[in-house]
Enzyme design. Sequence first.
Site, mmCIF file in Angstrom:
data_model
loop_
_atom_site.group_PDB
_atom_site.id
_atom_site.type_symbol
_atom_site.label_atom_id
_atom_site.label_comp_id
_atom_site.label_asym_id
_atom_site.label_seq_id
_atom_site.Cartn_x
_atom_site.Cartn_y
_atom_site.Cartn_z
ATOM 1 N N PHE A 105 0.820 -1.223 0.000
ATOM 2 C CA PHE A 105 0.000 0.000 0.000
ATOM 3 C C PHE A 105 0.843 1.257 0.000
ATOM 4 C CE2 PHE A 105 0.203 2.171 4.083
ATOM 5 C CZ PHE A 105 0.867 1.261 4.883
ATOM 6 N N LYS A 106 2.117 1.135 0.352
ATOM 7 C CA LYS A 106 2.946 2.340 0.446
ATOM 8 C C LYS A 106 3.170 3.002 -0.911
ATOM 9 C CE LYS A 106 4.973 1.361 4.878
ATOM 10 N NZ LYS A 106 4.538 -0.027 5.176
ATOM 11 N N ASP A 107 2.844 2.290 -1.992
ATOM 12 C CA ASP A 107 2.911 2.924 -3.312
ATOM 13 C C ASP A 107 1.999 4.152 -3.400
ATOM 14 O OD1 ASP A 107 4.796 1.322 -4.641
ATOM 15 O OD2 ASP A 107 3.311 -0.232 -5.049
ATOM 16 N N THR A 138 8.286 0.532 2.901
ATOM 17 C CA THR A 138 8.450 1.964 2.625
ATOM 18 C C THR A 138 9.606 2.180 1.680
ATOM 19 O OG1 THR A 138 7.623 2.667 4.765
ATOM 20 C CG2 THR A 138 9.007 4.207 3.609
#
Length: 436
Positions: A105-107, A138
């Site tokens: 999800f860090k994209d 991250t």
Amino acid sequence: MKFHSTNHRTENVPFSDVLLQGLASDGGLFMPDRIPHLSRKFLRDLHRKTFQQIAYEVSRLYITDIPQAKLKMIIRDAFNFPVPLHRIDDSISVLELFHGPTFAFKDFGARFMARLMGYYLGKQKETLNIIVATSGDTGSAVARGFYGVPHIKVFVLYPRGRVTPIQERQMATLGGNITAIAVQGSFDDCQKLAKAALADPALRKKVLMSSANSINFGRLLPQSFYYLYAYAQFAKRYGTEQAVDMAFCVPSGNFGNLTAGILAQRMGMPVKQFIAATNINDVVPRFLHGAPFVSRVSRKTISNAMDVGNPSNFARLLELFHGKRSVMARTIAGMRVSDADTRSTIARTYREMGYIIDPHTAVGITAACLAKKGTKVIVAGTAHPAKFREVVEPVIKKRVPLPSRLRALARKRPHAIPLPNDLAALRAVILKKNNA
Ligand SMILES: *Cc1c(COP(=O)(O)O)cnc(C)c1O
């Protein structure tokens, strides 16, 4: 929109400075002076909007100095992958946040932030050094998000031997403006080192620096978009009443993701309940259950992106709840999940649903199963299972199909600079890369 620091000694900061500085000069985290409210019409029409439309309309409440067409372009370019809501059973759905280029999800945060920084730096013509500590995801998202962005150099600090081979390759095979640094120590050591470098007078005199951790508000903001989007998809599927009564369950480490959910709620998303799911690094669930907040040395688990002993976004959560534990505990239920339970959830979800999940999402699903009976839960699916196949495969006794982009990566050799846990050594690397 102006921002202040959670330490309240820095005030009246515009968004561009918040983005480029990351951490406030008084050591606090930036927060918006007031949280803008989404209009009733916007919320009513939410289920008809695309992800990009939601992203645009929320962003422009915070970012007022980028021309509309430019902001729309940045958003289209940053969020060019799907965000499906996958129904597991009657009560649990998984919001799959792992279809971006690094499969976590860090994209969302990294891609949005990189493009915004590129926009502002293009005007200043200065080189910005991004110093980022990572427990794995991250670093890969930031490295990929910033790769090739002009005027930016990235230094990724990760704990040596504590990230997966894929994560290491995602950070340490790019080269160019990305420098991967393998630190002798834990994630918390990396985070301390990064913070020390950002505050180091000797470095600050010579180079311009910023962070890209979840301490950067520019990364937090785009994470609020998918809560609104998921809420709307859910309401479309089950009706608004059910949507208001459901809970978001967020596998948490530094609590950036959860903070973004609370932000969405304060902007007007009517969901009342959140579940903060952690592994045994459980300082926040302990706090929510009445213990004092004490940071601890992080302990290693199979959900390593959540091995955080001193969650950096806790200061933001405190501010959002006016420092009151009781108020926070009414909105957020804290739950701790062991590695053993995480493994059995991975096994059961595969056996019963044929759905393969990664250990972080599994922490979330485990916690969601413990929620009050009858509550529907959306679990944030934070990483693709292929990213953590070393954990998943022995549990489900089957190979996790590798997306082709990951297969290509597995063949590359990582090149990282080994570093002792020492500021002077880090300083030397940064100065050398800047020819300073
Ligand atoms: C970073 C990460 C988390 C934790 O998110 P926070 O915002 O730090 O709480 C959970 N799962 C995965 C896969 C991650 O990469």
